[in-house]
Scaffold this motif. Structure first.
Motif, PDB file in Angstrom:
ATOM      1  N   ARG A 102      62.093 -35.233 108.360  1.00  0.00           N
ATOM      2  CA  ARG A 102      61.911 -35.825 107.846  1.00  0.00           C
ATOM      3  C   ARG A 102      60.197 -34.960 107.792  1.00  0.00           C
ATOM      4  NH1 ARG A 102      59.196 -41.211 106.727  1.00  0.00           N
ATOM      5  NH2 ARG A 102      57.622 -41.110 105.245  1.00  0.00           N
ATOM      6  N   PHE A 103      59.562 -33.764 109.104  1.00  0.00           N
ATOM      7  CA  PHE A 103      58.372 -33.859 109.596  1.00  0.00           C
ATOM      8  C   PHE A 103      58.170 -32.311 110.168  1.00  0.00           C
ATOM      9  CE2 PHE A 103      58.771 -38.545 110.687  1.00  0.00           C
ATOM     10  CZ  PHE A 103      57.522 -38.401 109.460  1.00  0.00           C
ATOM     11  N   LEU A 104      59.883 -32.187 111.053  1.00  0.00           N
ATOM     12  CA  LEU A 104      60.032 -30.993 111.227  1.00  0.00           C
ATOM     13  C   LEU A 104      61.062 -30.587 110.446  1.00  0.00           C
ATOM     14  CD1 LEU A 104      58.805 -31.762 114.700  1.00  0.00           C
ATOM     15  CD2 LEU A 104      57.938 -30.408 113.148  1.00  0.00           C
ATOM     16  N   PRO A 105      61.240 -29.938 109.582  1.00  0.00           N
ATOM     17  CA  PRO A 105      62.595 -29.902 108.753  1.00  0.00           C
ATOM     18  C   PRO A 105      63.577 -28.661 109.438  1.00  0.00           C
ATOM     19  CG  PRO A 105      60.292 -28.343 107.471  1.00  0.00           C
ATOM     20  CD  PRO A 105      60.016 -29.516 108.617  1.00  0.00           C
ATOM     21  N   GLU A 106      62.683 -27.759 110.729  1.00  0.00           N
ATOM     22  CA  GLU A 106      63.507 -26.628 111.445  1.00  0.00           C
ATOM     23  C   GLU A 106      64.828 -27.400 111.640  1.00  0.00           C
ATOM     24  OE1 GLU A 106      59.909 -26.787 113.482  1.00  0.00           O
ATOM     25  OE2 GLU A 106      60.538 -27.387 111.312  1.00  0.00           O
ATOM     26  N   PHE A 107      64.734 -28.831 111.624  1.00  0.00           N
ATOM     27  CA  PHE A 107      65.519 -29.595 111.982  1.00  0.00           C
ATOM     28  C   PHE A 107      66.402 -30.158 111.616  1.00  0.00           C
ATOM     29  CE2 PHE A 107      62.529 -29.238 116.192  1.00  0.00           C
ATOM     30  CZ  PHE A 107      63.598 -29.400 117.530  1.00  0.00           C
ATOM     31  N   ALA A 108      66.826 -29.762 110.160  1.00  0.00           N
ATOM     32  CA  ALA A 108      67.827 -29.774 109.464  1.00  0.00           C
ATOM     33  C   ALA A 108      68.953 -29.870 109.540  1.00  0.00           C
ATOM     34  CB  ALA A 108      66.896 -30.017 108.408  1.00  0.00           C
ATOM     35  N   GLU A 109      70.631 -30.671 109.410  1.00  0.00           N
ATOM     36  CA  GLU A 109      71.264 -29.539 109.227  1.00  0.00           C
ATOM     37  C   GLU A 109      71.698 -28.655 111.024  1.00  0.00           C
ATOM     38  OE1 GLU A 109      71.956 -26.705 106.207  1.00  0.00           O
ATOM     39  OE2 GLU A 109      71.338 -27.935 104.198  1.00  0.00           O
ATOM     40  N   MET A 110      71.418 -29.094 111.970  1.00  0.00           N
ATOM     41  CA  MET A 110      71.659 -29.315 113.170  1.00  0.00           C
ATOM     42  C   MET A 110      73.442 -29.094 114.058  1.00  0.00           C
ATOM     43  SD  MET A 110      69.076 -28.775 114.359  1.00  0.00           S
ATOM     44  CE  MET A 110      68.988 -28.881 116.186  1.00  0.00           C
ATOM     45  N   ARG A 111      73.999 -28.143 114.166  1.00  0.00           N
ATOM     46  CA  ARG A 111      75.055 -27.915 115.075  1.00  0.00           C
ATOM     47  C   ARG A 111      75.248 -28.664 116.245  1.00  0.00           C
ATOM     48  NH1 ARG A 111      78.462 -26.062 110.315  1.00  0.00           N
ATOM     49  NH2 ARG A 111      80.303 -25.869 112.320  1.00  0.00           N
ATOM     50  N   VAL A 112      76.131 -28.586 116.577  1.00  0.00           N
ATOM     51  CA  VAL A 112      76.596 -28.959 117.886  1.00  0.00           C
ATOM     52  C   VAL A 112      77.472 -28.100 118.549  1.00  0.00           C
ATOM     53  CG1 VAL A 112      77.327 -31.133 119.640  1.00  0.00           C
ATOM     54  CG2 VAL A 112      75.684 -31.474 117.598  1.00  0.00           C
ATOM     55  N   ALA A 113      76.948 -27.848 119.709  1.00  0.00           N
ATOM     56  CA  ALA A 113      77.744 -26.669 120.644  1.00  0.00           C
ATOM     57  C   ALA A 113      79.729 -28.215 121.092  1.00  0.00           C
ATOM     58  CB  ALA A 113      77.429 -26.413 121.926  1.00  0.00           C
ATOM     59  N   VAL A 114      80.804 -26.904 120.592  1.00  0.00           N
ATOM     60  CA  VAL A 114      81.378 -28.046 121.540  1.00  0.00           C
ATOM     61  C   VAL A 114      82.761 -27.341 122.213  1.00  0.00           C
ATOM     62  CG1 VAL A 114      81.701 -29.718 119.570  1.00  0.00           C
ATOM     63  CG2 VAL A 114      82.465 -27.160 119.312  1.00  0.00           C
ATOM     64  N   GLY A 115      82.263 -26.170 121.994  1.00  0.00           N
ATOM     65  CA  GLY A 115      82.873 -24.338 123.010  1.00  0.00           C
ATOM     66  C   GLY A 115      82.155 -23.299 123.495  1.00  0.00           C
ATOM     67  N   GLY A 116      83.532 -22.558 123.198  1.00  0.00           N
ATOM     68  CA  GLY A 116      82.720 -21.445 123.240  1.00  0.00           C
ATOM     69  C   GLY A 116      82.614 -20.144 124.156  1.00  0.00           C
ATOM     70  N   ASN A 117      82.103 -19.470 124.373  1.00  0.00           N
ATOM     71  CA  ASN A 117      81.569 -18.289 125.458  1.00  0.00           C
ATOM     72  C   ASN A 117      80.226 -18.132 125.222  1.00  0.00           C
ATOM     73  OD1 ASN A 117      82.022 -16.416 123.846  1.00  0.00           O
ATOM     74  ND2 ASN A 117      84.087 -15.914 124.385  1.00  0.00           N
ATOM     75  N   ARG A 118      79.769 -17.124 126.249  1.00  0.00           N
ATOM     76  CA  ARG A 118      78.207 -17.151 126.480  1.00  0.00           C
ATOM     77  C   ARG A 118      77.870 -15.978 124.812  1.00  0.00           C
ATOM     78  NH1 ARG A 118      75.604 -16.929 131.271  1.00  0.00           N
ATOM     79  NH2 ARG A 118      73.822 -15.275 130.490  1.00  0.00           N
TER      80      ARG A 118
END
Length: 407
Positions: A102-118
């Protein structure tokens, strides 16, 4: 603030003979080469019952460590930043359950790491928004690059996410952080992180003032913390100490000089998570304000109910129940977390003497403090050894100080 003056400990319910055990403990740490120097200060019932320094602030220059030595307090900056946040809360500018976006719009629609590699981190959408309380309690899913334990930690390092960096801006570093995947779903796990640095940017946005200016004018100056800032003023440089680490032989080696240091100049970024320098006397001013329910010397920084809210545990249980913490300036079992502090829940479970409701935190260079409202007690440990996990001095000091309480 100048040197602290001891009063008769018996008047504050503290046994002088038991209190006298602290001095030889301090001397041994220095004599055995485990610390260059340190100070321990203890206040009970508004009186300074112990104040002593020993060893050297700079071994190469022979500068003594004194009660007014200026030290890097690193993460002991976090509680002051949290006070700044809660001042704005009291002004009705946000609610704890407000989405940060609401105050820092860059934090909208965040995603969460679930795996993968570098090369490519696999992610899923965040199930809910990050709230202001998530940032205050380190449950937002953010991390630190120095953890070196997960793919997200590595991504932080690759993208240069470091709020102690000597270039860039607070807004830019916050935006860089928001572009990273989260380590865990918001609210689901406790992970020590850059969250308090992000809160510094939130303070700037909500107040319309640079974060460093706000903290100086609304928290540091009203507290009378005259020697506390994001850099060491020229007049304070003779009191600034060197910082040490252990080499492979467990001998002290200089990590940062007391003269040729970046702290001699204002930083590009004011780190609300770890940027301040301070003294024992100054930090006791902060502790006394908390013990007084938000007021000191007739100056009120927070309402008493706000302070009570900050000192309450905001987790579902202790740190150990919130996933598997990878690093903290405290143990995990029996310890919860409030709005800017760890909170003692169960001393027996934590396997250390203390009181339920006591709050505490420490800094990277082995500094520490704790505030025990039920005992009207505050203790501040100042020294400069990185990392804070190198010695068990915080636990040892807790036992020594609590053993001296007799009334």
């Amino acid at each position: 603030m100048g040197a602290m003056t001891e009063t008769d400990p018996r008047a504050a319910g503290v046994c002088p003979e038991r209190l006298a055990r602290i001095a030889p403990w301090m001397d041994r740490l220095v004599a055995e080469g485990r610390l260059a120097g340190l100070s321990v200060t203890m206040q009970r019932r508004g009186q300074t019952v112990f104040a002593r320094a020993c060893g050297q602030a700079d071994r190469d220059r022979g500068t003594p460590f004194t009660l007014d030595t200026v030290t890097r307090i690193y993460s002991m900056t976090k509680p002051l930043t949290s006070v700044a946040v809660m001042q704005l809360y009291e002004q009705g500018l946000f609610q704890l359950d407000d989405p940060v976006a609401r105050f820092l719009p860059e934090f909208a629609e965040m995603r969460v790491a679930v795996g993968g590699n570098r090369a490519k981190i696999e992610t899923e959408p965040a199930r809910r928004a990050i709230t202001v309380r998530d940032l205050l309690t380190h449950t937002a899913g953010l991390t630190y690059g120095f953890m070196e334990a997960t793919l997200v930690d590595a991504a932080y390092r690759e993208k240069g996410i470091d709020f102690l960096a000597r270039e860039g801006t607070l807004a830019e570093m916050t935006a860089r952080t928001a572009a990273m995947p989260l380590l865990a779903q918001p609210g689901s796990a406790w992970n020590y992180s850059v969250a308090t640095d992000v809160l510094g940017h939130l303070v700037a946005v909500l107040s319309g003032r640079p974060f460093a200016d706000y903290l100086r004018e609304e928290v540091i100056a009203p507290l009378g913390m005259a020697d506390t800032d994001f850099h060491v003023r020229p007049d304070l440089m003779p009191r600034f100490c060197a910082c040490y680490i252990y080499d492979r032989e467990r001998k002290l080696r200089r990590y940062d000089d007391s003269v040729e240091t970046a702290y001699a100049q204002p930083p590009a970024i004011a780190s609300g998570g770890g940027g301040l320098v301070s003294t024992a006397g100054d930090y006791h001013r902060f502790c006394r304000m908390i013990l007084n329910g938000g007021e000191i010397d007739g100056r009120r920084l927070l309402g008493r109910k706000t302070v009570s809210l900050m000192l309450a545990n905001h987790l579902g249980g202790d740190l150990a129940s919130m996933g598997t913490p990878r690093f903290a300036e405290t143990s995990y079992t029996g310890i919860g977390f409030g709005l800017g502090f760890s909170v003692m829940l169960d001393p027996a479970a934590a396997q250390i003497v203390g009181s339920p409701g006591e709050v505490a935190w420490g800094g990277l260079a082995s500094t520490a403090f704790w505030i025990d409202p039920s005992e009207d007690l505050a203790v501040v440990l100042m020294t400069q050894l990185i990392p804070s996990s190198a010695l068990p001095i915080r636990k040892e000091l807790r036992v020594l100080t609590y053993a001296a309480l007799v009334d």
